[in-house]
Motif scaffolding. Sequence first.
Motif, PDB file in Angstrom:
ATOM      1  N   ALA B 214       0.800  -1.211   0.000  1.00  0.00           N
ATOM      2  CA  ALA B 214       0.000   0.000   0.000  1.00  0.00           C
ATOM      3  C   ALA B 214       0.837   1.267   0.000  1.00  0.00           C
ATOM      4  CB  ALA B 214      -0.931  -0.004   1.201  1.00  0.00           C
ATOM      5  N   LEU B 215       2.093   1.143  -0.355  1.00  0.00           N
ATOM      6  CA  LEU B 215       2.889   2.355  -0.499  1.00  0.00           C
ATOM      7  C   LEU B 215       2.216   3.269  -1.507  1.00  0.00           C
ATOM      8  CD1 LEU B 215       6.527   1.004  -0.633  1.00  0.00           C
ATOM      9  CD2 LEU B 215       5.701   2.759   0.894  1.00  0.00           C
ATOM     10  N   PRO B 216       2.222   4.553  -1.273  1.00  0.00           N
ATOM     11  CA  PRO B 216       1.533   5.449  -2.190  1.00  0.00           C
ATOM     12  C   PRO B 216       2.195   5.468  -3.555  1.00  0.00           C
ATOM     13  CG  PRO B 216       2.841   6.673  -0.628  1.00  0.00           C
ATOM     14  CD  PRO B 216       2.882   5.241  -0.196  1.00  0.00           C
ATOM     15  N   SER B 217       1.428   5.831  -4.483  1.00  0.00           N
ATOM     16  CA  SER B 217       1.969   5.877  -5.828  1.00  0.00           C
ATOM     17  C   SER B 217       2.959   7.017  -5.946  1.00  0.00           C
ATOM     18  CB  SER B 217       0.828   6.088  -6.822  1.00  0.00           C
ATOM     19  OG  SER B 217       0.306   7.378  -6.638  1.00  0.00           O
ATOM     20  N   ALA B 218       3.755   6.929  -6.969  1.00  0.00           N
ATOM     21  CA  ALA B 218       4.772   7.950  -7.160  1.00  0.00           C
ATOM     22  C   ALA B 218       4.150   9.328  -7.314  1.00  0.00           C
ATOM     23  CB  ALA B 218       5.608   7.609  -8.385  1.00  0.00           C
ATOM     24  N   ALA B 219       2.967   9.375  -7.836  1.00  0.00           N
ATOM     25  CA  ALA B 219       2.333  10.669  -8.063  1.00  0.00           C
ATOM     26  C   ALA B 219       2.051  11.401  -6.761  1.00  0.00           C
ATOM     27  CB  ALA B 219       1.039  10.466  -8.837  1.00  0.00           C
ATOM     28  N   ALA B 220       1.994  10.666  -5.688  1.00  0.00           N
ATOM     29  CA  ALA B 220       1.673  11.307  -4.414  1.00  0.00           C
ATOM     30  C   ALA B 220       2.899  11.882  -3.736  1.00  0.00           C
ATOM     31  CB  ALA B 220       1.025  10.292  -3.481  1.00  0.00           C
ATOM     32  N   MET B 221       4.054  11.641  -4.283  1.00  0.00           N
ATOM     33  CA  MET B 221       5.257  12.094  -3.632  1.00  0.00           C
ATOM     34  C   MET B 221       5.516  13.557  -3.947  1.00  0.00           C
ATOM     35  SD  MET B 221       5.892   9.406  -2.104  1.00  0.00           S
ATOM     36  CE  MET B 221       7.445   9.878  -1.339  1.00  0.00           C
ATOM     37  N   PRO B 222       6.176  14.252  -3.035  1.00  0.00           N
ATOM     38  CA  PRO B 222       6.405  15.675  -3.221  1.00  0.00           C
ATOM     39  C   PRO B 222       7.480  15.948  -4.269  1.00  0.00           C
ATOM     40  CG  PRO B 222       7.527  14.905  -1.274  1.00  0.00           C
ATOM     41  CD  PRO B 222       6.771  13.761  -1.807  1.00  0.00           C
ATOM     42  N   SER B 223       7.498  17.117  -4.710  1.00  0.00           N
ATOM     43  CA  SER B 223       8.545  17.495  -5.651  1.00  0.00           C
ATOM     44  C   SER B 223       8.983  18.924  -5.357  1.00  0.00           C
ATOM     45  CB  SER B 223       8.019  17.403  -7.083  1.00  0.00           C
ATOM     46  OG  SER B 223       6.964  18.306  -7.254  1.00  0.00           O
ATOM     47  N   SER B 224      10.224  19.187  -5.582  1.00  0.00           N
ATOM     48  CA  SER B 224      10.753  20.533  -5.453  1.00  0.00           C
ATOM     49  C   SER B 224      12.039  20.584  -6.249  1.00  0.00           C
ATOM     50  CB  SER B 224      11.023  20.859  -3.976  1.00  0.00           C
ATOM     51  OG  SER B 224      12.165  20.161  -3.543  1.00  0.00           O
ATOM     52  N   ALA B 225      12.731  21.686  -6.146  1.00  0.00           N
ATOM     53  CA  ALA B 225      13.941  21.832  -6.940  1.00  0.00           C
ATOM     54  C   ALA B 225      14.973  20.771  -6.568  1.00  0.00           C
ATOM     55  CB  ALA B 225      14.528  23.216  -6.726  1.00  0.00           C
ATOM     56  N   THR B 226      15.114  20.452  -5.257  1.00  0.00           N
ATOM     57  CA  THR B 226      16.114  19.474  -4.859  1.00  0.00           C
ATOM     58  C   THR B 226      15.488  18.128  -4.560  1.00  0.00           C
ATOM     59  OG1 THR B 226      15.880  20.190  -2.574  1.00  0.00           O
ATOM     60  CG2 THR B 226      17.632  21.214  -3.872  1.00  0.00           C
ATOM     61  N   ALA B 227      14.214  18.140  -4.222  1.00  0.00           N
ATOM     62  CA  ALA B 227      13.554  16.891  -3.892  1.00  0.00           C
ATOM     63  C   ALA B 227      12.757  16.423  -5.085  1.00  0.00           C
ATOM     64  CB  ALA B 227      12.631  17.081  -2.695  1.00  0.00           C
ATOM     65  N   ALA B 228      13.127  15.283  -5.596  1.00  0.00           N
ATOM     66  CA  ALA B 228      12.445  14.744  -6.753  1.00  0.00           C
ATOM     67  C   ALA B 228      11.464  13.668  -6.326  1.00  0.00           C
ATOM     68  CB  ALA B 228      13.475  14.171  -7.722  1.00  0.00           C
ATOM     69  N   ARG B 229      10.626  13.312  -7.252  1.00  0.00           N
ATOM     70  CA  ARG B 229       9.685  12.243  -6.982  1.00  0.00           C
ATOM     71  C   ARG B 229      10.400  10.899  -7.153  1.00  0.00           C
ATOM     72  NH1 ARG B 229       4.912  11.607 -11.139  1.00  0.00           N
ATOM     73  NH2 ARG B 229       6.573  10.523 -12.231  1.00  0.00           N
ATOM     74  N   PRO B 230      10.330  10.019  -6.186  1.00  0.00           N
ATOM     75  CA  PRO B 230      10.962   8.710  -6.373  1.00  0.00           C
ATOM     76  C   PRO B 230      10.370   8.005  -7.581  1.00  0.00           C
ATOM     77  CG  PRO B 230      10.318   9.017  -4.092  1.00  0.00           C
ATOM     78  CD  PRO B 230       9.696  10.147  -4.865  1.00  0.00           C
ATOM     79  N   SER B 231      11.186   7.285  -8.255  1.00  0.00           N
ATOM     80  CA  SER B 231      10.714   6.588  -9.444  1.00  0.00           C
ATOM     81  C   SER B 231       9.784   5.440  -9.066  1.00  0.00           C
ATOM     82  CB  SER B 231      11.907   6.042 -10.225  1.00  0.00           C
ATOM     83  OG  SER B 231      12.521   5.020  -9.464  1.00  0.00           O
ATOM     84  N   ASP B 232       8.984   5.048 -10.040  1.00  0.00           N
ATOM     85  CA  ASP B 232       8.109   3.894  -9.801  1.00  0.00           C
ATOM     86  C   ASP B 232       8.931   2.658  -9.456  1.00  0.00           C
ATOM     87  OD1 ASP B 232       5.947   5.463 -10.286  1.00  0.00           O
ATOM     88  OD2 ASP B 232       5.649   4.786 -12.358  1.00  0.00           O
ATOM     89  N   ALA B 233      10.068   2.556 -10.109  1.00  0.00           N
ATOM     90  CA  ALA B 233      10.920   1.395  -9.847  1.00  0.00           C
ATOM     91  C   ALA B 233      11.429   1.402  -8.411  1.00  0.00           C
ATOM     92  CB  ALA B 233      12.091   1.365 -10.819  1.00  0.00           C
ATOM     93  N   ALA B 234      11.788   2.610  -7.930  1.00  0.00           N
ATOM     94  CA  ALA B 234      12.263   2.704  -6.549  1.00  0.00           C
ATOM     95  C   ALA B 234      11.149   2.359  -5.573  1.00  0.00           C
ATOM     96  CB  ALA B 234      12.804   4.103  -6.277  1.00  0.00           C
ATOM     97  N   ILE B 235       9.949   2.823  -5.884  1.00  0.00           N
ATOM     98  CA  ILE B 235       8.810   2.513  -5.004  1.00  0.00           C
ATOM     99  C   ILE B 235       8.540   1.014  -4.997  1.00  0.00           C
ATOM    100  CG2 ILE B 235       6.315   2.805  -4.734  1.00  0.00           C
ATOM    101  CD1 ILE B 235       6.693   5.682  -5.753  1.00  0.00           C
ATOM    102  N   ALA B 236       8.610   0.425  -6.173  1.00  0.00           N
ATOM    103  CA  ALA B 236       8.385  -1.019  -6.244  1.00  0.00           C
ATOM    104  C   ALA B 236       9.465  -1.773  -5.465  1.00  0.00           C
ATOM    105  CB  ALA B 236       8.367  -1.468  -7.701  1.00  0.00           C
ATOM    106  N   GLU B 237      10.678  -1.301  -5.584  1.00  0.00           N
ATOM    107  CA  GLU B 237      11.765  -1.956  -4.850  1.00  0.00           C
ATOM    108  C   GLU B 237      11.556  -1.813  -3.339  1.00  0.00           C
ATOM    109  OE1 GLU B 237      15.767  -0.306  -5.328  1.00  0.00           O
ATOM    110  OE2 GLU B 237      16.511  -2.374  -5.332  1.00  0.00           O
ATOM    111  N   ALA B 238      11.156  -0.606  -2.931  1.00  0.00           N
ATOM    112  CA  ALA B 238      10.910  -0.384  -1.493  1.00  0.00           C
ATOM    113  C   ALA B 238       9.789  -1.278  -0.989  1.00  0.00           C
ATOM    114  CB  ALA B 238      10.575   1.078  -1.242  1.00  0.00           C
ATOM    115  N   ARG B 239       8.769  -1.435  -1.822  1.00  0.00           N
ATOM    116  CA  ARG B 239       7.666  -2.327  -1.430  1.00  0.00           C
ATOM    117  C   ARG B 239       8.170  -3.745  -1.204  1.00  0.00           C
ATOM    118  NH1 ARG B 239       3.513  -0.416  -5.900  1.00  0.00           N
ATOM    119  NH2 ARG B 239       2.337   1.135  -4.732  1.00  0.00           N
ATOM    120  N   ALA B 240       8.981  -4.198  -2.140  1.00  0.00           N
ATOM    121  CA  ALA B 240       9.476  -5.578  -2.036  1.00  0.00           C
ATOM    122  C   ALA B 240      10.344  -5.753  -0.789  1.00  0.00           C
ATOM    123  CB  ALA B 240      10.269  -5.934  -3.285  1.00  0.00           C
TER     124      ALA B 240
END
Lengths: 201, 466
Positions: B214-240
């Motif tokens: 149930a990790l949130p989708s990448a679209a829900a992650m914040p974004s800014s100049a230095t903070a990027a949205r984690p990739s879908d692949a990273a989220i999938a890896e974190a889930r695993a």
Amino acid sequence: MSIINYAAKLINFKVVYYGPGMAGKTANLQYVHRGLPDGNKGNLTSLATGDDHTLFFDFLPVSALTVRGFATRFQLYTVPGQSQYNLTRKLVLRGVDGIVFVADSLWDRLKANVESLRDLEQNVREHGLDLASMPWVVQYNKRDLGDIAPLEYLEYTLNRGPKRVPSFEAVAVEGKGVFDTLNTVSRMILVKEFGAAQEGA
Amino acid sequence: MQPTERLGASLREPNVLVIPVSVVTPQLAEGSVEVEWAVIEAQFPALASALPAPALRARFVGWRLQLPMDEVVRQLPPDVFAGATSVNPRGIDAFPPPFEPFSAGDSRGEAPASAASMAPPLAPPPRFVPPAPAGAAPTSVPIVVAPAPSIAAPPSASTAAPAPPRIVVPPAAVATPTSATAPAPARVAAPAPSTVAPGPAVAAPRAVAASPAALPSAAAMPSSATAARPSDAAIAEARAIAAELARGGAFETALSARDGVTIAAFTAPGVSADVAERLGRRAAPLVGGGACVAVRAAHASIVAARGRHAVLAAAMRPTALIAWADGVLGRAADGGAAPVLDDAASLAPSTHTRLVEAAVAFSGVGPAPAEAFVDATRGLSLYVVSATDARGAAALARRVWDTLLREPDAALGAVSWVTVRRGAEATIVRPLGSGRAEVLVAVADGERLGLAHRQAERAAAVLEGR
């Protein structure tokens, strides 16, 4: 199933001590036999192998109180706990009125306890009975030894769920808990036979 | 030292086998608990048996080890088996007890039966010992594992000898009997790291989900100049990874991507919320090329590795058993290149009066190669015990010093040791308690890490003059 002799005004009940091998079923009967006055007991019949395993069954008739003018007699049986004697266990269970499940408290016998309880449920079912609706109690024996499981865990493995039954700690060879166990299962049998509202005489 | 003692000391977590709660709970009602060899295999040194691991698996298909129930049960929370209510069969009071022993008060042994639910116990019953709190080492009890080969280790007669192995069930949430078949789920959340400013149109997400999936989708992650949205692949890896870690205990998962580095932080209860993310970021320069870094400190223990798409960092309580996390993250460590270390030639030879003695203490069997170096720029002294490239080990330790030791982290507290494990080799960096910038650097067989830590501790004691 109780056997009523109207001519002799006598009711016979059958109590079976069930459990894994070497848990202390025979020790229970031996203590009951030693602990009762001669007038209240018959001979203890025991067929044991050389290594103290029960070969067939132990049998001890004991007489008790009078209810509604009927003398009551309880016939106490044990079964051989070893797995290879299942036919004997099934036979001994025929016509049973109440059961004492003697569990071994030692850590390394926990699995044997669980298997024996499942075996009991199955054998009772094959006689058209349901353990959940029968008078039965659990006795956790060998509580004097060091390497034993906590009571909470024994209860968790053997006596949980919606239909819990009375349970007792015991040291059968010393008699601790033996008569409390027997009295409770006997009273449960009497309640089932005569109803809770009936007074013993 | 007996072979079984050496084996116990060589486990991933010395003298301890970590068993996932999700393996234990479904079997509790059976009176016995077994664990598949595959679940714990990674905690054993490669040479634990005479057969290579693949051959062992092929020969003993479905091999299961029976766990000692006394070890297992006493580590479970007391409330697992609670809930037994008093049982008093209806109506039995209408009948007097049918049987009376010879006479009341006769001392033939009859005692009030200690019914679990009807009377006090005969004797003080064995008490449940609550699961070892993070700060307390559980009592050592020999492990008995069947079938053969047994890894039982007899209690050692010497205090210097290692304690026998123990089975440890991580103190995670334990399911009730009715839900015992479900593995204890990790509490998974995807908070916006405090250092990441949420984008103007996106509220800082802090979703708490019931399962790793149930990790949130990448679209829900914040974004800014230095903070990027984690990739879908990273989220999938974190889930695993979260799902794997959840088998050994509860972890909260957070993802952050900043300055080109994505950190998947897994934080156990009782540990400062952002310490995993922060230490994972600090350890990032160390964890390339399949390395796995473990840090034991006063307030937390950290394991970090570089996965395919993110730096993975797990934070646990200071004395938590890190073997499970170490195994999970170690298996996932395959990303990135090995760190490029500063020129080792800048390390000047040095000395220490007890260096040879420390090397003997570390090797355990006799003299071992040992060298001392000093980095004048940092004022750092490095005492290296290594049979291979001592100067290279010193350079790695210097990188460890720069990234993890030089600037203390308040949430982490004083660091006891840092271990960098890569392949079959492990480098233990242990700060000395001299008050100066001094470290013991011990290079050991990574397959016998538990033993190496024990010996490194002895060597450090020699260097510290204890």
